[in-house]
Design an enzyme around this catalytic site. Sequence first.
Site, mmCIF file in Angstrom:
data_model
loop_
_atom_site.group_PDB
_atom_site.id
_atom_site.type_symbol
_atom_site.label_atom_id
_atom_site.label_comp_id
_atom_site.label_asym_id
_atom_site.label_seq_id
_atom_site.Cartn_x
_atom_site.Cartn_y
_atom_site.Cartn_z
ATOM 1 N N SER A 132 0.782 -1.216 0.121
ATOM 2 C CA SER A 132 0.126 -0.006 -0.115
ATOM 3 C C SER A 132 0.876 1.275 0.037
ATOM 4 O O SER A 132 0.390 2.247 -0.622
ATOM 5 C CB SER A 132 -0.868 -0.097 1.301
ATOM 6 O OG SER A 132 -1.937 -0.953 1.199
ATOM 7 N N ARG A 243 -7.502 0.822 -12.033
ATOM 8 C CA ARG A 243 -8.462 0.560 -11.182
ATOM 9 C C ARG A 243 -9.801 0.575 -11.832
ATOM 10 O O ARG A 243 -10.913 -0.100 -11.522
ATOM 11 C CB ARG A 243 -8.591 1.604 -9.917
ATOM 12 C CG ARG A 243 -7.705 1.471 -9.004
ATOM 13 C CD ARG A 243 -7.015 2.620 -8.365
ATOM 14 N NE ARG A 243 -6.019 2.300 -7.449
ATOM 15 C CZ ARG A 243 -5.184 3.296 -6.835
ATOM 16 N NH1 ARG A 243 -5.362 4.264 -6.851
ATOM 17 N NH2 ARG A 243 -3.808 2.824 -6.253
ATOM 18 N N GLU A 363 -4.302 -3.824 -6.799
ATOM 19 C CA GLU A 363 -4.316 -2.480 -7.548
ATOM 20 C C GLU A 363 -4.945 -1.354 -6.514
ATOM 21 O O GLU A 363 -5.804 -0.566 -6.849
ATOM 22 C CB GLU A 363 -5.063 -2.303 -8.841
ATOM 23 C CG GLU A 363 -4.563 -3.403 -9.981
ATOM 24 C CD GLU A 363 -4.456 -2.880 -11.403
ATOM 25 O OE1 GLU A 363 -4.697 -1.821 -11.597
ATOM 26 O OE2 GLU A 363 -4.050 -3.924 -12.178
ATOM 27 N N SER A 366 -9.198 -1.803 -0.857
ATOM 28 C CA SER A 366 -10.267 -0.870 -0.559
ATOM 29 C C SER A 366 -10.018 0.309 0.579
ATOM 30 O O SER A 366 -10.614 1.508 0.417
ATOM 31 C CB SER A 366 -11.384 -1.507 0.097
ATOM 32 O OG SER A 366 -11.997 -2.485 -0.837
ATOM 33 N N GLU A 367 -9.107 0.083 1.255
ATOM 34 C CA GLU A 367 -8.547 0.981 2.224
ATOM 35 C C GLU A 367 -7.807 2.209 1.550
ATOM 36 O O GLU A 367 -7.987 3.258 1.941
ATOM 37 C CB GLU A 367 -7.790 0.571 3.487
ATOM 38 C CG GLU A 367 -8.451 -0.633 4.425
ATOM 39 C CD GLU A 367 -8.986 -1.881 3.606
ATOM 40 O OE1 GLU A 367 -8.192 -2.202 2.748
ATOM 41 O OE2 GLU A 367 -10.339 -2.328 3.930
HETATM 42 N N1 CAA Z 1 -1.709 10.990 -10.518
HETATM 43 C C1 CAA Z 1 -0.675 11.736 -10.523
HETATM 44 N N2 CAA Z 1 0.332 11.953 -9.763
HETATM 45 C C2 CAA Z 1 0.140 11.463 -8.465
HETATM 46 C C3 CAA Z 1 -1.275 10.787 -7.891
HETATM 47 C C4 CAA Z 1 -2.119 10.428 -9.349
HETATM 48 N N3 CAA Z 1 -3.272 9.992 -8.983
HETATM 49 N N4 CAA Z 1 -1.226 10.437 -7.147
HETATM 50 C C5 CAA Z 1 -0.076 11.090 -6.365
HETATM 51 N N5 CAA Z 1 0.581 11.430 -7.384
HETATM 52 C C6 CAA Z 1 1.785 12.289 -7.120
HETATM 53 C C7 CAA Z 1 1.543 13.595 -6.325
HETATM 54 O O1 CAA Z 1 1.254 14.621 -6.719
HETATM 55 C C8 CAA Z 1 3.026 13.646 -5.399
HETATM 56 O O2 CAA Z 1 3.893 14.230 -6.288
HETATM 57 P P1 CAA Z 1 4.991 15.563 -5.921
HETATM 58 O O3 CAA Z 1 5.690 14.947 -4.867
HETATM 59 O O4 CAA Z 1 5.621 16.066 -7.057
HETATM 60 O O5 CAA Z 1 3.923 16.549 -5.225
HETATM 61 C C9 CAA Z 1 3.766 12.195 -5.436
HETATM 62 O O6 CAA Z 1 2.871 11.323 -6.375
HETATM 63 C C10 CAA Z 1 3.450 11.491 -4.068
HETATM 64 O O7 CAA Z 1 2.028 11.402 -3.842
HETATM 65 P P2 CAA Z 1 1.459 11.334 -2.265
HETATM 66 O O8 CAA Z 1 2.438 12.074 -1.281
HETATM 67 O O9 CAA Z 1 0.046 11.526 -2.356
HETATM 68 O O10 CAA Z 1 1.864 9.884 -2.228
HETATM 69 P P3 CAA Z 1 1.600 8.537 -0.919
HETATM 70 O O11 CAA Z 1 2.659 8.165 -0.417
HETATM 71 O O12 CAA Z 1 0.989 9.362 0.114
HETATM 72 O O13 CAA Z 1 0.716 7.621 -1.405
HETATM 73 C C11 CAA Z 1 -1.125 6.462 -2.343
HETATM 74 C C12 CAA Z 1 -0.411 7.881 -2.086
HETATM 75 C C13 CAA Z 1 -2.372 6.666 -3.012
HETATM 76 C C14 CAA Z 1 -1.623 5.689 -1.032
HETATM 77 C C15 CAA Z 1 -0.420 5.484 -3.005
HETATM 78 O O14 CAA Z 1 0.675 5.038 -2.505
HETATM 79 C C16 CAA Z 1 -0.865 4.265 -3.670
HETATM 80 O O15 CAA Z 1 -1.837 4.306 -4.589
HETATM 81 N N6 CAA Z 1 -0.824 3.092 -2.800
HETATM 82 C C17 CAA Z 1 -1.455 1.786 -3.360
HETATM 83 C C18 CAA Z 1 -0.441 1.160 -4.371
HETATM 84 C C19 CAA Z 1 -1.138 0.338 -5.122
HETATM 85 O O16 CAA Z 1 -2.300 0.235 -5.776
HETATM 86 N N7 CAA Z 1 -0.572 -0.889 -5.370
HETATM 87 C C20 CAA Z 1 -1.108 -1.784 -6.401
HETATM 88 C C21 CAA Z 1 0.077 -2.620 -6.899
HETATM 89 S S1 CAA Z 1 -0.161 -2.956 -8.615
HETATM 90 C C22 CAA Z 1 -1.388 -4.136 -8.859
HETATM 91 O O17 CAA Z 1 -1.958 -4.705 -7.710
HETATM 92 C C23 CAA Z 1 -1.147 -4.767 -10.010
HETATM 93 C C24 CAA Z 1 -1.774 -6.467 -10.190
HETATM 94 O O18 CAA Z 1 -0.833 -6.984 -10.205
HETATM 95 C C25 CAA Z 1 -2.961 -6.427 -10.301
#
Ligand code: CAA
Length: 382
Positions: A132, A243, A363, A366-367
Amino acid sequence: MDFSPTEEQLLVRDTAHDAAERMLAPSAAARDVSGEFPVAELRALGKLGLLGIAVPEELGGANAGHVAYSLALQELARGDASVAVAVSVTNMVAELIATYATPEQAKRWVPPLVNGDLVCGAFGLSEPEAGSDAGAMRTVAEKTQTGWRLSGTKQWITSGDHAGVMIVWAVTDPGAGKASISAFIVPGNAKGLTVARLEDKMGIHGSSTAQLVFDGVELGDEAMLGVRGRGFALAMVALDGGRIGIASQAVGIARGALESAIRYAGERKTFGQPIIKHQAIAAMLADAATWLDASALMALRAAYLKQEQQPFAQAAAMAKLFATEHGWKICDIALQVHGGYGYVRDFPVERALRDIRVTRIYEGTSEIQRIVISRNLLRSSS
Ligand code: CAA
Protein backbone atom coordinates in the site's frame (compact mmCIF):
# COMPACT_ATOMS: atom_id res chain seq x y z
CA MET A 1 -23.20 12.81 -19.30
CA ASP A 2 -24.00 10.37 -22.10
CA PHE A 3 -21.78 7.32 -21.99
CA SER A 4 -24.13 4.89 -23.68
CA PRO A 5 -21.95 2.65 -25.84
CA THR A 6 -21.35 3.39 -29.52
CA GLU A 7 -21.50 0.73 -32.23
CA GLU A 8 -17.72 0.39 -32.18
CA GLN A 9 -17.69 -0.09 -28.40
CA LEU A 10 -20.41 -2.71 -28.66
CA LEU A 11 -18.42 -4.50 -31.35
CA VAL A 12 -15.41 -4.73 -28.99
CA ARG A 13 -17.70 -5.94 -26.20
CA ASP A 14 -19.22 -8.58 -28.48
CA THR A 15 -15.77 -9.72 -29.64
CA ALA A 16 -14.78 -10.18 -25.99
CA HIS A 17 -18.09 -11.89 -25.18
CA ASP A 18 -17.65 -14.34 -28.03
CA ALA A 19 -14.01 -15.06 -27.10
CA ALA A 20 -15.00 -15.59 -23.46
CA GLU A 21 -17.84 -17.98 -24.34
CA ARG A 22 -15.86 -19.92 -26.93
CA MET A 23 -12.35 -19.90 -25.52
CA LEU A 24 -12.32 -19.05 -21.79
CA ALA A 25 -15.48 -20.22 -19.99
CA PRO A 26 -15.30 -23.87 -21.14
CA SER A 27 -11.79 -24.32 -19.66
CA ALA A 28 -12.01 -21.93 -16.67
CA ALA A 29 -12.87 -24.64 -14.13
CA ALA A 30 -10.01 -26.83 -15.39
CA ARG A 31 -7.56 -23.89 -15.13
CA ASP A 32 -8.81 -23.31 -11.58
CA VAL A 33 -7.76 -26.87 -10.70
CA SER A 34 -4.53 -27.11 -12.71
CA GLY A 35 -3.30 -23.54 -12.28
CA GLU A 36 -2.14 -23.63 -15.89
CA PHE A 37 -1.22 -20.17 -17.19
CA PRO A 38 -3.35 -19.18 -20.22
CA VAL A 39 -0.51 -18.53 -22.70
CA ALA A 40 -2.43 -19.63 -25.81
CA GLU A 41 -5.54 -17.75 -24.72
CA LEU A 42 -3.62 -14.50 -24.18
CA ARG A 43 -1.91 -14.77 -27.54
CA ALA A 44 -5.31 -15.31 -29.18
CA LEU A 45 -6.84 -12.34 -27.33
CA GLY A 46 -3.91 -10.26 -28.61
CA LYS A 47 -4.79 -11.22 -32.18
CA LEU A 48 -8.35 -10.01 -31.49
CA GLY A 49 -7.08 -6.60 -30.38
CA LEU A 50 -8.03 -7.11 -26.72
CA LEU A 51 -4.55 -6.55 -25.22
CA GLY A 52 -4.32 -2.97 -26.43
CA ILE A 53 -7.90 -1.79 -26.55
CA ALA A 54 -7.19 1.91 -25.93
CA VAL A 55 -3.73 1.89 -27.54
CA PRO A 56 -3.30 3.92 -30.78
CA GLU A 57 -3.57 2.03 -34.06
CA GLU A 58 -0.10 3.10 -35.22
CA LEU A 59 1.31 1.06 -32.31
CA GLY A 60 -0.84 -1.94 -33.15
CA GLY A 61 -3.67 -1.17 -30.73
CA ALA A 62 -7.42 -1.19 -31.35
CA ASN A 63 -7.77 2.54 -30.51
CA ALA A 64 -11.29 1.82 -29.26
CA GLY A 65 -11.09 3.83 -26.01
CA HIS A 66 -11.73 3.11 -22.37
CA VAL A 67 -15.47 2.48 -22.43
CA ALA A 68 -14.81 -0.38 -24.85
CA TYR A 69 -12.00 -1.50 -22.54
CA SER A 70 -14.33 -1.67 -19.54
CA LEU A 71 -17.06 -3.48 -21.48
CA ALA A 72 -14.57 -6.03 -22.86
CA LEU A 73 -13.01 -6.72 -19.47
CA GLN A 74 -16.42 -7.32 -17.93
CA GLU A 75 -17.07 -9.96 -20.59
CA LEU A 76 -13.67 -11.63 -20.22
CA ALA A 77 -13.99 -11.73 -16.41
CA ARG A 78 -17.43 -13.31 -16.74
CA GLY A 79 -15.69 -16.06 -18.73
CA ASP A 80 -12.55 -16.42 -16.61
CA ALA A 81 -11.41 -13.94 -13.95
CA SER A 82 -7.82 -15.22 -14.16
CA VAL A 83 -7.45 -14.38 -17.83
CA ALA A 84 -9.17 -11.03 -17.29
CA VAL A 85 -6.59 -9.83 -14.76
CA ALA A 86 -3.69 -10.68 -17.10
CA VAL A 87 -5.51 -8.80 -19.87
CA SER A 88 -6.14 -5.83 -17.57
CA VAL A 89 -2.50 -5.54 -16.49
CA THR A 90 -1.29 -5.95 -20.08
CA ASN A 91 -3.56 -3.15 -21.29
CA MET A 92 -2.31 -0.98 -18.42
CA VAL A 93 1.36 -1.65 -19.24
CA ALA A 94 0.84 -1.17 -22.99
CA GLU A 95 -0.95 2.12 -22.44
CA LEU A 96 1.70 3.36 -20.03
CA ILE A 97 4.50 2.62 -22.49
CA ALA A 98 2.51 4.04 -25.42
CA THR A 99 1.90 7.28 -23.50
CA TYR A 100 5.26 7.95 -21.84
CA ALA A 101 7.87 6.16 -23.96
CA THR A 102 10.12 7.68 -26.58
CA PRO A 103 9.01 6.82 -30.14
CA GLU A 104 11.83 4.21 -30.29
CA GLN A 105 10.78 2.55 -27.02
CA ALA A 106 7.12 2.56 -28.04
CA LYS A 107 7.89 1.02 -31.44
CA ARG A 108 10.06 -1.67 -29.87
CA TRP A 109 7.71 -2.78 -27.10
CA VAL A 110 4.08 -1.89 -27.74
CA PRO A 111 3.26 -3.71 -31.02
CA PRO A 112 4.59 -7.13 -29.88
CA LEU A 113 2.93 -6.68 -26.47
CA VAL A 114 -0.54 -5.87 -27.78
CA ASN A 115 -0.53 -8.46 -30.55
CA GLY A 116 0.21 -11.25 -28.07
CA ASP A 117 3.74 -12.11 -29.23
CA LEU A 118 5.10 -11.20 -25.77
CA VAL A 119 2.17 -13.08 -24.15
CA CYS A 120 1.47 -10.37 -21.56
CA GLY A 121 2.93 -7.52 -19.53
CA ALA A 122 3.64 -7.11 -15.81
CA PHE A 123 3.64 -4.18 -13.39
CA GLY A 124 6.59 -4.32 -10.98
CA LEU A 125 5.71 -1.85 -8.24
CA SER A 126 4.96 -3.73 -4.99
CA GLU A 127 7.65 -5.16 -2.75
CA PRO A 128 7.61 -7.46 0.29
CA GLU A 129 7.58 -4.40 2.55
CA ALA A 130 6.06 -1.81 0.21
CA GLY A 131 2.53 -2.68 -0.90
CA SER A 132 0.00 0.00 0.00
CA ASP A 133 2.88 2.35 0.80
CA ALA A 134 4.36 1.97 -2.66
CA GLY A 135 6.73 4.91 -2.14
CA ALA A 136 8.62 2.92 0.53
CA MET A 137 10.22 0.66 -2.09
CA ARG A 138 13.83 -0.45 -1.68
CA THR A 139 14.69 -1.77 -5.14
CA VAL A 140 17.52 0.36 -6.45
CA ALA A 141 18.85 1.25 -9.88
CA GLU A 142 22.47 2.42 -9.75
CA LYS A 143 23.88 4.47 -12.59
CA THR A 144 26.58 2.71 -14.61
CA GLN A 145 28.60 3.98 -17.56
CA THR A 146 26.16 2.52 -20.06
CA GLY A 147 22.90 2.61 -18.17
CA TRP A 148 21.54 1.20 -14.92
CA ARG A 149 22.07 -1.79 -12.61
CA LEU A 150 18.82 -2.96 -11.04
CA SER A 151 18.76 -4.83 -7.70
CA GLY A 152 15.90 -5.74 -5.40
CA THR A 153 12.80 -7.86 -4.88
CA LYS A 154 9.31 -7.28 -6.27
CA GLN A 155 6.30 -9.01 -4.71
CA TRP A 156 2.75 -9.91 -5.87
CA ILE A 157 3.63 -9.43 -9.51
CA THR A 158 0.71 -10.60 -11.63
CA SER A 159 1.98 -12.68 -14.60
CA GLY A 160 5.56 -11.95 -13.46
CA ASP A 161 6.83 -15.35 -14.61
CA HIS A 162 5.27 -15.15 -18.09
CA ALA A 163 5.43 -11.48 -19.03
CA GLY A 164 7.55 -10.71 -22.10
CA VAL A 165 8.02 -7.19 -20.78
CA MET A 166 7.47 -5.46 -17.45
CA ILE A 167 7.69 -2.01 -15.99
CA VAL A 168 9.80 -1.97 -12.84
CA TRP A 169 10.03 0.90 -10.39
CA ALA A 170 13.28 1.56 -8.51
CA VAL A 171 15.05 4.20 -6.45
CA THR A 172 17.52 6.08 -8.64
CA ASP A 173 18.13 9.10 -6.43
CA PRO A 174 18.17 8.03 -2.76
CA GLY A 175 17.08 10.70 -0.31
CA ALA A 176 14.93 12.64 -2.78
CA GLY A 177 11.59 11.40 -1.34
CA LYS A 178 9.06 10.44 -4.00
CA ALA A 179 11.32 12.15 -6.56
CA SER A 180 13.84 9.37 -5.93
CA ILE A 181 11.83 6.85 -7.94
CA SER A 182 12.09 6.12 -11.67
CA ALA A 183 10.43 3.58 -13.96
CA PHE A 184 12.20 1.14 -16.27
CA ILE A 185 11.12 -1.08 -19.14
CA VAL A 186 12.59 -4.52 -18.42
CA PRO A 187 12.45 -7.53 -20.78
CA GLY A 188 10.95 -10.63 -19.15
CA ASN A 189 14.07 -12.62 -20.03
CA ALA A 190 16.60 -10.12 -18.64
CA LYS A 191 19.80 -11.70 -17.32
CA GLY A 192 19.84 -11.60 -13.52
CA LEU A 193 16.04 -11.67 -13.21
CA THR A 194 14.69 -14.77 -11.47
CA VAL A 195 11.28 -15.96 -10.32
CA ALA A 196 11.97 -16.66 -6.64
CA ARG A 197 8.50 -17.82 -5.72
CA LEU A 198 5.01 -18.40 -7.13
CA GLU A 199 2.19 -17.77 -4.67
CA ASP A 200 -0.35 -20.46 -3.79
CA LYS A 201 -3.53 -18.40 -3.79
CA MET A 202 -7.16 -18.75 -2.66
CA GLY A 203 -8.47 -17.94 -6.15
CA ILE A 204 -7.65 -16.78 -9.69
CA HIS A 205 -5.55 -19.91 -10.02
CA GLY A 206 -5.06 -19.42 -13.77
CA SER A 207 -3.27 -16.14 -13.02
CA SER A 208 0.28 -16.39 -11.68
CA THR A 209 1.55 -14.19 -8.87
CA ALA A 210 5.31 -14.04 -8.66
CA GLN A 211 8.06 -12.83 -6.41
CA LEU A 212 10.80 -11.53 -8.69
CA VAL A 213 14.42 -11.01 -7.72
CA PHE A 214 16.55 -8.57 -9.71
CA ASP A 215 20.17 -9.41 -9.01
CA GLY A 216 22.23 -6.71 -10.70
CA VAL A 217 20.15 -6.66 -13.89
CA GLU A 218 22.03 -4.52 -16.42
CA LEU A 219 19.86 -2.12 -18.39
CA GLY A 220 20.79 0.41 -21.05
CA ASP A 221 20.03 4.11 -20.70
CA GLU A 222 17.17 3.58 -23.13
CA ALA A 223 15.37 1.39 -20.56
CA MET A 224 14.15 4.34 -18.49
CA LEU A 225 10.47 5.11 -19.03
CA GLY A 226 9.64 8.80 -18.77
CA VAL A 227 11.66 11.27 -16.76
CA ARG A 228 14.19 10.33 -14.07
CA GLY A 229 12.69 10.88 -10.62
CA ARG A 230 9.11 11.11 -11.94
CA GLY A 231 8.39 7.40 -11.79
CA PHE A 232 6.13 7.47 -8.75
CA ALA A 233 3.60 9.79 -10.40
CA LEU A 234 3.72 7.51 -13.46
CA ALA A 235 2.75 4.54 -11.29
CA MET A 236 -0.10 6.52 -9.73
CA VAL A 237 -1.45 7.59 -13.12
CA ALA A 238 -1.30 3.99 -14.36
CA LEU A 239 -3.07 2.72 -11.24
CA ASP A 240 -5.86 5.30 -11.64
CA GLY A 241 -6.61 3.65 -14.99
CA GLY A 242 -5.90 0.14 -13.73
CA ARG A 243 -8.63 0.58 -11.12
CA ILE A 244 -11.20 0.91 -13.91
CA GLY A 245 -9.95 -2.48 -15.10
CA ILE A 246 -10.35 -4.13 -11.69
CA ALA A 247 -13.79 -2.56 -11.17
CA SER A 248 -14.76 -4.01 -14.56
CA GLN A 249 -13.29 -7.39 -13.63
CA ALA A 250 -15.38 -7.44 -10.44
CA VAL A 251 -18.52 -6.54 -12.41
CA GLY A 252 -17.88 -9.41 -14.82
CA ILE A 253 -17.26 -12.00 -12.10
CA ALA A 254 -20.32 -10.86 -10.14
CA ARG A 255 -22.50 -10.86 -13.26
CA GLY A 256 -21.59 -14.47 -14.02
CA ALA A 257 -22.36 -15.52 -10.45
CA LEU A 258 -25.67 -13.65 -10.36
CA GLU A 259 -26.77 -15.10 -13.70
CA SER A 260 -26.06 -18.56 -12.34
CA ALA A 261 -28.05 -17.80 -9.16
CA ILE A 262 -31.06 -16.45 -11.09
CA ARG A 263 -31.06 -19.55 -13.33
CA TYR A 264 -30.80 -21.85 -10.34
CA ALA A 265 -33.49 -20.00 -8.38
CA GLY A 266 -35.88 -20.41 -11.32
CA GLU A 267 -35.29 -24.17 -11.55
CA ARG A 268 -34.84 -25.31 -7.96
CA LYS A 269 -38.10 -26.01 -6.14
CA THR A 270 -38.79 -26.05 -2.41
CA PHE A 271 -42.15 -26.09 -0.68
CA GLY A 272 -43.82 -26.70 -4.04
CA GLN A 273 -42.47 -23.73 -6.00
CA PRO A 274 -39.27 -22.35 -7.55
CA ILE A 275 -37.21 -20.73 -4.81
CA ILE A 276 -37.19 -17.41 -6.71
CA LYS A 277 -40.85 -17.13 -5.66
CA HIS A 278 -39.85 -17.09 -2.01
CA GLN A 279 -39.53 -13.50 -0.88
CA ALA A 280 -36.32 -14.09 1.08
CA ILE A 281 -34.56 -15.33 -2.08
CA ALA A 282 -36.20 -12.77 -4.39
CA ALA A 283 -35.12 -9.90 -2.12
CA MET A 284 -31.50 -11.09 -2.08
CA LEU A 285 -31.47 -11.31 -5.87
CA ALA A 286 -33.06 -7.85 -6.18
CA ASP A 287 -30.36 -6.32 -3.97
CA ALA A 288 -27.62 -8.11 -5.91
CA ALA A 289 -28.98 -6.98 -9.29
CA THR A 290 -29.22 -3.37 -8.06
CA TRP A 291 -25.63 -3.37 -6.77
CA LEU A 292 -24.44 -4.91 -10.01
CA ASP A 293 -26.12 -2.23 -12.13
CA ALA A 294 -24.67 0.54 -9.97
CA SER A 295 -21.20 -1.04 -10.17
CA ALA A 296 -21.32 -1.34 -13.96
CA LEU A 297 -22.49 2.26 -14.34
CA MET A 298 -19.73 3.53 -12.04
CA ALA A 299 -17.09 1.60 -13.99
CA LEU A 300 -18.42 2.98 -17.27
CA ARG A 301 -18.55 6.54 -15.90
CA ALA A 302 -14.89 6.35 -14.85
CA ALA A 303 -13.97 4.86 -18.24
CA TYR A 304 -15.91 7.56 -20.06
CA LEU A 305 -14.21 10.35 -18.10
CA LYS A 306 -10.79 8.87 -18.81
CA GLN A 307 -11.60 8.53 -22.48
CA GLU A 308 -12.78 12.16 -22.62
CA GLN A 309 -9.51 13.20 -20.95
CA GLN A 310 -11.36 14.60 -17.96
CA PRO A 311 -10.22 14.05 -14.35
CA PHE A 312 -11.15 10.46 -13.54
CA ALA A 313 -9.04 9.33 -10.56
CA GLN A 314 -11.86 9.93 -8.07
CA ALA A 315 -14.46 8.15 -10.23
CA ALA A 316 -12.07 5.22 -10.78
CA ALA A 317 -11.35 4.81 -7.06
CA MET A 318 -15.08 4.99 -6.25
CA ALA A 319 -15.89 2.47 -8.99
CA LYS A 320 -13.24 0.06 -7.75
CA LEU A 321 -14.31 0.42 -4.12
CA PHE A 322 -18.00 -0.05 -4.84
CA ALA A 323 -17.75 -2.74 -7.52
CA THR A 324 -15.33 -4.94 -5.59
CA GLU A 325 -16.97 -4.62 -2.16
CA HIS A 326 -20.44 -5.21 -3.62
CA GLY A 327 -19.19 -7.78 -6.12
CA TRP A 328 -18.00 -9.83 -3.15
CA LYS A 329 -21.46 -9.57 -1.56
CA ILE A 330 -23.17 -10.45 -4.85
CA CYS A 331 -21.05 -13.60 -5.19
CA ASP A 332 -21.85 -14.51 -1.58
CA ILE A 333 -25.58 -14.10 -2.25
CA ALA A 334 -25.23 -16.18 -5.42
CA LEU A 335 -23.59 -18.95 -3.40
CA GLN A 336 -26.24 -18.72 -0.67
CA VAL A 337 -29.05 -19.03 -3.23
CA HIS A 338 -27.47 -22.28 -4.47
CA GLY A 339 -27.56 -23.68 -0.90
CA GLY A 340 -25.30 -26.69 -0.42
CA TYR A 341 -24.75 -26.91 -4.19
CA GLY A 342 -23.12 -23.48 -4.04
CA TYR A 343 -20.44 -24.74 -1.69
CA VAL A 344 -19.29 -27.55 -3.96
CA ARG A 345 -17.48 -27.34 -7.25
CA ASP A 346 -20.36 -28.59 -9.44
CA PHE A 347 -21.53 -24.98 -9.87
CA PRO A 348 -19.17 -22.08 -10.68
CA VAL A 349 -20.25 -19.79 -7.83
CA GLU A 350 -17.74 -21.04 -5.26
CA ARG A 351 -14.96 -20.23 -7.76
CA ALA A 352 -16.48 -16.80 -8.34
CA LEU A 353 -16.42 -16.10 -4.59
CA ARG A 354 -12.76 -17.16 -4.34
CA ASP A 355 -11.80 -15.28 -7.51
CA ILE A 356 -13.49 -12.00 -6.64
CA ARG A 357 -11.99 -11.77 -3.16
CA VAL A 358 -8.66 -10.44 -4.42
CA THR A 359 -10.27 -7.52 -6.27
CA ARG A 360 -10.69 -5.86 -2.87
CA ILE A 361 -6.91 -6.09 -2.44
CA TYR A 362 -4.94 -5.66 -5.66
CA GLU A 363 -4.39 -2.41 -7.56
CA GLY A 364 -4.97 -0.65 -4.26
CA THR A 365 -6.92 -2.15 -1.36
CA SER A 366 -10.37 -0.82 -0.47
CA GLU A 367 -8.66 1.06 2.34
CA ILE A 368 -6.33 2.77 -0.17
CA GLN A 369 -9.32 3.67 -2.40
CA ARG A 370 -10.90 5.39 0.61
CA ILE A 371 -7.67 7.34 1.14
CA VAL A 372 -7.67 8.42 -2.51
CA ILE A 373 -11.36 9.36 -2.41
CA SER A 374 -11.19 11.26 0.87
CA ARG A 375 -8.05 13.17 -0.18
CA ASN A 376 -9.88 14.26 -3.33
CA LEU A 377 -12.86 15.36 -1.23
CA LEU A 378 -10.57 17.47 0.94
CA ARG A 379 -8.85 18.94 -2.12
CA SER A 380 -12.13 19.86 -3.83
CA SER A 381 -13.53 21.42 -0.62
CA SER A 382 -10.51 23.68 -0.03
N1 CAA B 1 -1.75 11.04 -10.45
C1 CAA B 1 -0.60 11.75 -10.62
N2 CAA B 1 0.27 12.00 -9.63
C2 CAA B 1 -0.03 11.52 -8.42
C3 CAA B 1 -1.21 10.78 -8.15
C4 CAA B 1 -2.08 10.55 -9.24
N3 CAA B 1 -3.21 9.86 -9.08
N4 CAA B 1 -1.23 10.42 -6.85
C5 CAA B 1 -0.11 10.94 -6.32
N5 CAA B 1 0.61 11.58 -7.26
C6 CAA B 1 1.87 12.30 -7.08
C7 CAA B 1 1.67 13.44 -6.11
O1 CAA B 1 1.27 14.62 -6.78
C8 CAA B 1 3.04 13.60 -5.50
O2 CAA B 1 3.87 14.29 -6.41
P1 CAA B 1 4.85 15.50 -5.89
O3 CAA B 1 5.76 14.82 -4.89
O4 CAA B 1 5.52 15.97 -7.11
O5 CAA B 1 3.94 16.48 -5.24
C9 CAA B 1 3.56 12.16 -5.44
O6 CAA B 1 2.82 11.43 -6.44
C10 CAA B 1 3.38 11.53 -4.09
O7 CAA B 1 2.01 11.55 -3.78
P2 CAA B 1 1.45 11.28 -2.32
O8 CAA B 1 2.22 12.13 -1.35
O9 CAA B 1 -0.02 11.40 -2.36
O10 CAA B 1 1.89 9.76 -2.09
P3 CAA B 1 1.61 8.79 -0.86
O11 CAA B 1 2.86 8.12 -0.49
O12 CAA B 1 0.87 9.50 0.22
O13 CAA B 1 0.72 7.63 -1.51
C11 CAA B 1 -1.22 6.45 -2.26
C12 CAA B 1 -0.47 7.81 -2.12
C13 CAA B 1 -2.48 6.82 -3.03
C14 CAA B 1 -1.58 5.86 -0.94
C15 CAA B 1 -0.33 5.49 -3.08
O14 CAA B 1 0.80 5.05 -2.35
C16 CAA B 1 -1.07 4.27 -3.55
O15 CAA B 1 -1.84 4.33 -4.50
N6 CAA B 1 -0.85 3.09 -2.91
C17 CAA B 1 -1.42 1.85 -3.35
C18 CAA B 1 -0.49 1.16 -4.28
C19 CAA B 1 -1.22 0.20 -5.18
O16 CAA B 1 -2.32 0.44 -5.64
N7 CAA B 1 -0.56 -0.91 -5.48
C20 CAA B 1 -1.10 -1.85 -6.39
C21 CAA B 1 0.02 -2.65 -6.97
S1 CAA B 1 -0.16 -2.99 -8.64
C22 CAA B 1 -1.19 -4.28 -8.77
O17 CAA B 1 -1.81 -4.72 -7.85
C23 CAA B 1 -1.30 -4.79 -10.15
C24 CAA B 1 -1.72 -6.21 -10.20
O18 CAA B 1 -0.88 -7.03 -10.20
C25 CAA B 1 -3.13 -6.59 -10.37
